[in-house]
Design a protein around this motif. Structure first.
Motif, PDB file in Angstrom:
ATOM      1  N   ASN A 117      27.989  18.277  35.093  1.00  0.00           N
ATOM      2  CA  ASN A 117      27.840  18.389  36.538  1.00  0.00           C
ATOM      3  C   ASN A 117      29.022  19.153  37.131  1.00  0.00           C
ATOM      4  OD1 ASN A 117      29.996  16.479  37.214  1.00  0.00           O
ATOM      5  ND2 ASN A 117      28.606  14.893  36.454  1.00  0.00           N
ATOM      6  N   GLU A 118      28.905  19.516  38.381  1.00  0.00           N
ATOM      7  CA  GLU A 118      29.877  20.437  38.996  1.00  0.00           C
ATOM      8  C   GLU A 118      31.288  19.873  39.046  1.00  0.00           C
ATOM      9  OE1 GLU A 118      28.482  21.688  42.781  1.00  0.00           O
ATOM     10  OE2 GLU A 118      26.829  22.881  41.986  1.00  0.00           O
ATOM     11  N   SER A 119      31.438  18.556  38.990  1.00  0.00           N
ATOM     12  CA  SER A 119      32.756  17.950  39.136  1.00  0.00           C
ATOM     13  C   SER A 119      33.625  18.094  37.881  1.00  0.00           C
ATOM     14  CB  SER A 119      32.624  16.463  39.494  1.00  0.00           C
ATOM     15  OG  SER A 119      32.030  15.749  38.422  1.00  0.00           O
ATOM     16  N   VAL A 120      33.024  18.485  36.760  1.00  0.00           N
ATOM     17  CA  VAL A 120      33.792  18.533  35.498  1.00  0.00           C
ATOM     18  C   VAL A 120      33.658  19.887  34.795  1.00  0.00           C
ATOM     19  CG1 VAL A 120      33.807  16.050  35.067  1.00  0.00           C
ATOM     20  CG2 VAL A 120      31.842  17.407  34.315  1.00  0.00           C
ATOM     21  N   LEU A 121      33.410  20.940  35.547  1.00  0.00           N
ATOM     22  CA  LEU A 121      33.203  22.247  34.923  1.00  0.00           C
ATOM     23  C   LEU A 121      34.461  22.783  34.255  1.00  0.00           C
ATOM     24  CD1 LEU A 121      30.912  24.036  37.548  1.00  0.00           C
ATOM     25  CD2 LEU A 121      30.255  22.717  35.533  1.00  0.00           C
ATOM     26  N   ASP A 122      35.628  22.309  34.666  1.00  0.00           N
ATOM     27  CA  ASP A 122      36.884  22.771  34.057  1.00  0.00           C
ATOM     28  C   ASP A 122      37.295  21.931  32.847  1.00  0.00           C
ATOM     29  OD1 ASP A 122      37.118  24.727  36.007  1.00  0.00           O
ATOM     30  OD2 ASP A 122      38.262  23.442  37.365  1.00  0.00           O
ATOM     31  N   PHE A 123      36.576  20.842  32.600  1.00  0.00           N
ATOM     32  CA  PHE A 123      36.981  19.908  31.548  1.00  0.00           C
ATOM     33  C   PHE A 123      36.595  20.402  30.156  1.00  0.00           C
ATOM     34  CE2 PHE A 123      35.874  15.987  29.055  1.00  0.00           C
ATOM     35  CZ  PHE A 123      37.170  15.515  28.887  1.00  0.00           C
ATOM     36  N   TYR A 124      35.361  20.842  29.979  1.00  0.00           N
ATOM     37  CA  TYR A 124      34.847  21.116  28.633  1.00  0.00           C
ATOM     38  C   TYR A 124      35.394  22.386  27.978  1.00  0.00           C
ATOM     39  CZ  TYR A 124      31.915  17.161  29.619  1.00  0.00           C
ATOM     40  OH  TYR A 124      31.499  15.893  29.933  1.00  0.00           O
ATOM     41  N   PRO A 125      35.779  23.421  28.742  1.00  0.00           N
ATOM     42  CA  PRO A 125      36.402  24.576  28.076  1.00  0.00           C
ATOM     43  C   PRO A 125      37.678  24.220  27.300  1.00  0.00           C
ATOM     44  CG  PRO A 125      35.648  25.208  30.252  1.00  0.00           C
ATOM     45  CD  PRO A 125      35.466  23.710  30.149  1.00  0.00           C
ATOM     46  N   LYS A 126      38.327  23.129  27.642  1.00  0.00           N
ATOM     47  CA  LYS A 126      39.522  22.702  26.917  1.00  0.00           C
ATOM     48  C   LYS A 126      39.206  22.373  25.454  1.00  0.00           C
ATOM     49  CE  LYS A 126      41.360  20.578  31.133  1.00  0.00           C
ATOM     50  NZ  LYS A 126      41.728  19.294  31.794  1.00  0.00           N
ATOM     51  N   PHE A 127      37.950  22.091  25.166  1.00  0.00           N
ATOM     52  CA  PHE A 127      37.535  21.723  23.813  1.00  0.00           C
ATOM     53  C   PHE A 127      36.798  22.864  23.114  1.00  0.00           C
ATOM     54  CE2 PHE A 127      37.667  17.968  26.523  1.00  0.00           C
ATOM     55  CZ  PHE A 127      38.529  17.143  25.816  1.00  0.00           C
ATOM     56  N   GLY A 128      36.831  24.053  23.699  1.00  0.00           N
ATOM     57  CA  GLY A 128      36.189  25.200  23.078  1.00  0.00           C
ATOM     58  C   GLY A 128      34.765  25.452  23.516  1.00  0.00           C
ATOM     59  N   PHE A 129      34.290  24.716  24.505  1.00  0.00           N
ATOM     60  CA  PHE A 129      32.944  24.938  25.025  1.00  0.00           C
ATOM     61  C   PHE A 129      32.971  26.087  26.042  1.00  0.00           C
ATOM     62  CE2 PHE A 129      32.673  20.725  23.328  1.00  0.00           C
ATOM     63  CZ  PHE A 129      31.353  20.554  22.933  1.00  0.00           C
ATOM     64  N   LYS A 130      31.942  26.920  25.994  1.00  0.00           N
ATOM     65  CA  LYS A 130      31.836  28.043  26.928  1.00  0.00           C
ATOM     66  C   LYS A 130      30.586  27.896  27.784  1.00  0.00           C
ATOM     67  CE  LYS A 130      34.137  31.287  23.779  1.00  0.00           C
ATOM     68  NZ  LYS A 130      34.004  32.559  23.017  1.00  0.00           N
ATOM     69  N   ASN A 267      19.291  30.807  36.019  1.00  0.00           N
ATOM     70  CA  ASN A 267      19.255  29.392  36.386  1.00  0.00           C
ATOM     71  C   ASN A 267      20.444  28.720  35.697  1.00  0.00           C
ATOM     72  OD1 ASN A 267      17.753  26.850  37.289  1.00  0.00           O
ATOM     73  ND2 ASN A 267      17.994  26.480  35.099  1.00  0.00           N
ATOM     74  N   ASN A 268      21.424  28.289  36.467  1.00  0.00           N
ATOM     75  CA  ASN A 268      22.636  27.713  35.892  1.00  0.00           C
ATOM     76  C   ASN A 268      22.675  26.218  36.151  1.00  0.00           C
ATOM     77  OD1 ASN A 268      25.172  27.107  34.911  1.00  0.00           O
ATOM     78  ND2 ASN A 268      26.138  28.916  35.791  1.00  0.00           N
ATOM     79  N   ASP A 269      22.419  25.433  35.100  1.00  0.00           N
ATOM     80  CA  ASP A 269      22.429  23.973  35.209  1.00  0.00           C
ATOM     81  C   ASP A 269      23.657  23.353  34.554  1.00  0.00           C
ATOM     82  OD1 ASP A 269      20.169  23.572  36.722  1.00  0.00           O
ATOM     83  OD2 ASP A 269      18.827  23.441  35.003  1.00  0.00           O
ATOM     84  N   GLY A 270      24.716  24.151  34.360  1.00  0.00           N
ATOM     85  CA  GLY A 270      25.943  23.601  33.792  1.00  0.00           C
ATOM     86  C   GLY A 270      25.918  23.464  32.290  1.00  0.00           C
TER      87      GLY A 270
END
Length: 293
Positions: A117-130, A267-270
């Motif tokens: 969800n929009e509140s955590v979009l900066d969290f997952y790139p820290k683990f290598g997710f794009k 369509n961007n659903d995160g």
């Protein structure tokens, strides 16, 4: 900070299971109990949780599945139900759980992914997710008269016979597409049937398929087509649409079909993806909505 214990595979632990369900209900308004009672929690669904005493206070769930990408099967892992009790937030618990998941599965699958969800979009790139862009498919539609009755019947999930039919199709279905689809996701699919689309499930007797859809004033949203055999999408659309339908939106990736003049829009659903190969996850596709964890 109390000494939190890591727990997983606690499906048969009544206390922890109930605590997990309570946390999901209070965090996301997701209700798992009926889904569990119907036997839909399979071996491919594994909550990774941190426990304080007998209470689940943080979680990130693993869903083991396959992706069908241009006809090839890829081992995949979808992460979902990432949540922390309000009293335990800001302490790095989600980071701890993500690291545990990566440590266990990173070399056991072709790719991992999740919907954030929009509140955590900066969290997952820290683990290598794009972040990955999706496309929603649609087509203009003009009704044509049918040569014979389609035999469309609405299914009732409170009816044991209808529910067993849905479960059978869920467990034995073919992927909805060879271009891009999921496989071995009957547990997630059944959650959607029981909790999200319970009033939108139909059995098309002539084609022997289950179709999940909703109709608007002049359009139809097609969420899934569930079949035990190969299908012809054009025939199914003509059977379920009506004279008022001018547009059909597909909430999955349809196979290329000469009868389908498909359009697509961003369509961007995160969606976030972590792959071993940058080119593994395809472009211009839509993940099936009925298997989003």
């Amino acid at each position: 900070m109390p000494n939190l214990i890591f727990a997983k595979n606690y499906k048969n632990n009544d206390i922890l299971r109930k605590s997990f369900f309570d946390l999901a209900a209070s965090t996301f308004d997701i209700h798992f109990e009926h889904w569990y009672q119907q036997g839909c929690w399979g071996e491919g669904y594994i909550p990774f949780s941190l426990v304080d005493g007998d209470r689940v206070v943080a979680n990130a769930s693993v869903n083991i599945l396959e992706l069908i990408i241009h006809g090839e099967k890829k081992k995949a892992l979808q992460i979902g139900t990432v949540m922390t009790h309000p009293d335990y937030r800001g302490k790095g618990l989600s980071t701890r759980l993500m690291n545990l998941i990566l440590e266990e599965y990173e070399n056991k699958c072709d790719l991992m992914y999740l919907f954030a969800n929009e509140s955590v979009l900066d969290f997952y790139p820290k683990f290598g997710f794009k972040a990955v862009e999706e496309h929603l498919f649609s087509m203009d539609f003009t009704a044509k008269p049918l040569t014979s009755a389609a035999g469309l019947r609405k299914l009732d999930i409170t009816n044991a016979e209808d529910l067993n039919l849905i479960k059978k199709f869920a467990s034995q279905r073919l992927p909805v597409s060879q271009r891009f689809a999921t496989n071995h996701t009957s547990g997630i699919f059944m959650f959607y049937c029981l909790n999200v689309f319970s009033n939108d499930i139909y059995y098309l007797e002539k084609e022997d398929v289950i179709v999940i859809y909703q109709k608007g004033d002049n359009h139809m949203d097609l969420f899934d087509v569930v079949s035990l055999n190969e299908i012809h999408m054009g025939d199914i659309l003509r059977a379920v649409a009506d004279a008022t339908t001018e547009k059909i939106n597909f909430h999955f990736t349809p196979d290329d079909d000469k009868d389908l003049d498909l359009k697509r829009a961003i369509n961007n659903d995160g969606l976030f993806v972590k792959t071993l190969d940058d080119h593994l996850y395809p472009t211009h596709v839509k993940h099936p909505i009925t298997s989003i964890a």
